[in-house]
Scaffold this motif. Structure first.
Motif, PDB file in Angstrom:
ATOM      1  N   GLU A   1      11.533  39.835 124.865  1.00 24.60           N
ATOM      2  CA  GLU A   1      10.188  40.256 124.471  1.00 24.60           C
ATOM      3  C   GLU A   1       9.601  39.248 123.483  1.00 24.60           C
ATOM      4  OE1 GLU A   1       7.487  43.951 122.829  1.00 24.60           O
ATOM      5  OE2 GLU A   1       9.635  44.028 122.447  1.00 24.60           O
ATOM      6  N   LEU A   2      10.410  38.790 122.528  1.00 24.59           N
ATOM      7  CA  LEU A   2       9.910  37.795 121.573  1.00 24.59           C
ATOM      8  C   LEU A   2       9.430  36.543 122.312  1.00 24.59           C
ATOM      9  CD1 LEU A   2       9.463  36.995 118.595  1.00 24.59           C
ATOM     10  CD2 LEU A   2      11.695  35.856 118.709  1.00 24.59           C
ATOM     11  N   HIS A   3      10.235  36.069 123.233  1.00 20.54           N
ATOM     12  CA  HIS A   3       9.847  34.857 123.962  1.00 20.54           C
ATOM     13  C   HIS A   3       8.543  35.075 124.736  1.00 20.54           C
ATOM     14  CE1 HIS A   3      10.154  31.026 125.909  1.00 20.54           C
ATOM     15  NE2 HIS A   3       9.931  31.625 127.055  1.00 20.54           N
ATOM     16  N   ALA A   4       8.410  36.237 125.346  1.00 17.94           N
ATOM     17  CA  ALA A   4       7.181  36.512 126.107  1.00 17.94           C
ATOM     18  C   ALA A   4       5.966  36.510 125.181  1.00 17.94           C
ATOM     19  CB  ALA A   4       7.305  37.853 126.826  1.00 17.94           C
ATOM     20  N   LEU A   5       6.107  37.136 124.007  1.00 21.93           N
ATOM     21  CA  LEU A   5       4.964  37.192 123.082  1.00 21.93           C
ATOM     22  C   LEU A   5       4.635  35.800 122.544  1.00 21.93           C
ATOM     23  CD1 LEU A   5       5.651  40.470 121.058  1.00 21.93           C
ATOM     24  CD2 LEU A   5       4.299  40.148 123.133  1.00 21.93           C
ATOM     25  N   LEU A   6       5.659  35.050 122.169  1.00 18.97           N
ATOM     26  CA  LEU A   6       5.399  33.721 121.593  1.00 18.97           C
ATOM     27  C   LEU A   6       4.834  32.765 122.638  1.00 18.97           C
ATOM     28  CD1 LEU A   6       8.523  33.198 119.295  1.00 18.97           C
ATOM     29  CD2 LEU A   6       6.221  33.931 118.632  1.00 18.97           C
ATOM     30  N   SER A   7       5.374  32.814 123.847  1.00 21.51           N
ATOM     31  CA  SER A   7       4.886  31.873 124.860  1.00 21.51           C
ATOM     32  C   SER A   7       3.501  32.247 125.362  1.00 21.51           C
ATOM     33  CB  SER A   7       5.882  31.752 126.015  1.00 21.51           C
ATOM     34  OG  SER A   7       6.115  33.001 126.609  1.00 21.51           O
ATOM     35  N   GLY A   8       3.042  33.464 125.038  1.00 18.24           N
ATOM     36  CA  GLY A   8       1.681  33.861 125.388  1.00 18.24           C
ATOM     37  C   GLY A   8       0.649  33.486 124.333  1.00 18.24           C
ATOM     38  N   LEU A   9       1.084  32.958 123.203  1.00 13.65           N
ATOM     39  CA  LEU A   9       0.130  32.556 122.164  1.00 13.65           C
ATOM     40  C   LEU A   9      -0.798  31.475 122.706  1.00 13.65           C
ATOM     41  CD1 LEU A   9       2.650  32.193 119.192  1.00 13.65           C
ATOM     42  CD2 LEU A   9       0.736  33.804 119.242  1.00 13.65           C
ATOM     43  N   PRO A  10      -2.113  31.640 122.543  1.00 10.22           N
ATOM     44  CA  PRO A  10      -3.016  30.589 123.010  1.00 10.22           C
ATOM     45  C   PRO A  10      -2.729  29.210 122.407  1.00 10.22           C
ATOM     46  CG  PRO A  10      -4.235  32.611 122.636  1.00 10.22           C
ATOM     47  CD  PRO A  10      -2.841  32.859 122.118  1.00 10.22           C
ATOM     48  N   LEU A  11      -2.198  29.179 121.174  1.00 10.82           N
ATOM     49  CA  LEU A  11      -1.862  27.902 120.536  1.00 10.82           C
ATOM     50  C   LEU A  11      -0.458  27.421 120.888  1.00 10.82           C
ATOM     51  CD1 LEU A  11      -3.367  28.355 116.932  1.00 10.82           C
ATOM     52  CD2 LEU A  11      -3.990  26.571 118.564  1.00 10.82           C
ATOM     53  N   PHE A  12       0.267  28.187 121.717  1.00 11.67           N
ATOM     54  CA  PHE A  12       1.679  27.860 122.003  1.00 11.67           C
ATOM     55  C   PHE A  12       1.891  26.404 122.432  1.00 11.67           C
ATOM     56  CE2 PHE A  12       5.349  27.721 124.921  1.00 11.67           C
ATOM     57  CZ  PHE A  12       6.347  28.162 124.079  1.00 11.67           C
ATOM     58  N   PRO A  13       1.019  25.836 123.296  1.00 12.61           N
ATOM     59  CA  PRO A  13       1.269  24.447 123.735  1.00 12.61           C
ATOM     60  C   PRO A  13       1.240  23.433 122.596  1.00 12.61           C
ATOM     61  CG  PRO A  13      -0.324  25.521 125.176  1.00 12.61           C
ATOM     62  CD  PRO A  13      -0.133  26.429 123.977  1.00 12.61           C
ATOM     63  N   TRP A  14       0.660  23.834 121.469  1.00 11.09           N
ATOM     64  CA  TRP A  14       0.523  22.882 120.338  1.00 11.09           C
ATOM     65  C   TRP A  14       1.338  23.333 119.119  1.00 11.09           C
ATOM     66  CZ3 TRP A  14      -3.650  24.777 123.174  1.00 11.09           C
ATOM     67  CH2 TRP A  14      -4.208  23.854 124.075  1.00 11.09           C
ATOM     68  N   MET A  15       2.325  24.192 119.356  1.00 14.25           N
ATOM     69  CA  MET A  15       3.120  24.712 118.235  1.00 14.25           C
ATOM     70  C   MET A  15       4.560  24.232 118.308  1.00 14.25           C
ATOM     71  SD  MET A  15       2.158  28.730 117.895  1.00 14.25           S
ATOM     72  CE  MET A  15       0.822  29.291 116.854  1.00 14.25           C
ATOM     73  N   ASP A  16       5.132  23.979 117.124  1.00 13.77           N
ATOM     74  CA  ASP A  16       6.586  23.902 116.980  1.00 13.77           C
ATOM     75  C   ASP A  16       7.014  25.227 116.358  1.00 13.77           C
ATOM     76  OD1 ASP A  16       6.926  21.304 117.950  1.00 13.77           O
ATOM     77  OD2 ASP A  16       6.394  20.461 116.004  1.00 13.77           O
ATOM     78  N   ILE A  17       7.903  25.945 117.036  1.00 14.52           N
ATOM     79  CA  ILE A  17       8.288  27.295 116.610  1.00 14.52           C
ATOM     80  C   ILE A  17       9.780  27.329 116.320  1.00 14.52           C
ATOM     81  CG2 ILE A  17       8.404  29.722 117.286  1.00 14.52           C
ATOM     82  CD1 ILE A  17       5.981  29.279 119.059  1.00 14.52           C
ATOM     83  N   GLN A  18      10.112  27.900 115.164  1.00 15.13           N
ATOM     84  CA  GLN A  18      11.520  28.116 114.806  1.00 15.13           C
ATOM     85  C   GLN A  18      11.746  29.606 114.659  1.00 15.13           C
ATOM     86  OE1 GLN A  18      11.545  25.657 111.239  1.00 15.13           O
ATOM     87  NE2 GLN A  18      12.798  24.152 112.309  1.00 15.13           N
ATOM     88  N   VAL A  19      12.793  30.103 115.291  1.00 13.43           N
ATOM     89  CA  VAL A  19      13.100  31.541 115.294  1.00 13.43           C
ATOM     90  C   VAL A  19      14.449  31.778 114.618  1.00 13.43           C
ATOM     91  CG1 VAL A  19      13.593  33.535 116.756  1.00 13.43           C
ATOM     92  CG2 VAL A  19      11.779  31.938 117.404  1.00 13.43           C
ATOM     93  N   THR A  20      14.478  32.739 113.702  1.00 11.59           N
ATOM     94  CA  THR A  20      15.719  33.145 113.042  1.00 11.59           C
ATOM     95  C   THR A  20      15.911  34.645 113.246  1.00 11.59           C
ATOM     96  OG1 THR A  20      15.358  31.469 111.331  1.00 11.59           O
ATOM     97  CG2 THR A  20      16.986  33.181 110.863  1.00 11.59           C
ATOM     98  N   PRO A  21      16.938  35.062 113.981  1.00 11.30           N
ATOM     99  CA  PRO A  21      17.196  36.498 114.128  1.00 11.30           C
ATOM    100  C   PRO A  21      17.667  37.081 112.796  1.00 11.30           C
ATOM    101  CG  PRO A  21      18.442  35.210 115.748  1.00 11.30           C
ATOM    102  CD  PRO A  21      17.929  34.258 114.719  1.00 11.30           C
TER     103      PRO A  21
END
Ligand SMILES: O=C(O)C[C@H]1C=CC(=O)O1
Length: 91
Positions: free
Chosen positions: A63-83
């Motif tokens: 679910e997290l991946h789906a929400l993050l990859s749906g961000l309109p800015l996603f193509p221009w983001m560097d994202i770091q995830v910490t559970p």
């Protein structure tokens, strides 16, 4: 499940302003919809950077991946995830 997420936005400097403004407006609407649904309970600006630190409250990694990859800015983001897990000293 809670996740600490850092998003660094890297829009190209030569992107036309109307295009950037439109993407940012779409991003804001998308983000605020998730906030109203309780999926994105915290967001903070990182001082001095076009970046944020956020907490997501979602069912699982998918679910997290789906929400993050749906961000309109996603193509221009560097994202770091910490559970996040429970801390034994937490009250
Ligand atoms: O401004 C940002 O940090 C990027 C992005 C995340 C939520 C939002 O509305 O914009």
């Amino acid at each position: 499940m809670l996740f600490h997420v850092t998003m660094q936005v890297n829009l190209p400097p030569d992107m036309p302003k109307p295009e950037a403004d439109n993407i940012k407006a779409c991003e804001k609407a998308y983000a605020q919809d998730l906030m109203r649904k309780g999926k994105w309970p915290h967001i903070w600006r990182v001082a001095g950077r076009y970046a944020n630190v956020s907490i997501f409250d979602v069912a699982d990694n998918d679910e997290l991946h789906a929400l993050l990859s749906g961000l309109p800015l996603f193509p221009w983001m560097d994202i770091q995830v910490t559970p996040l897990a429970q801390h034994p000293s937490a009250l």
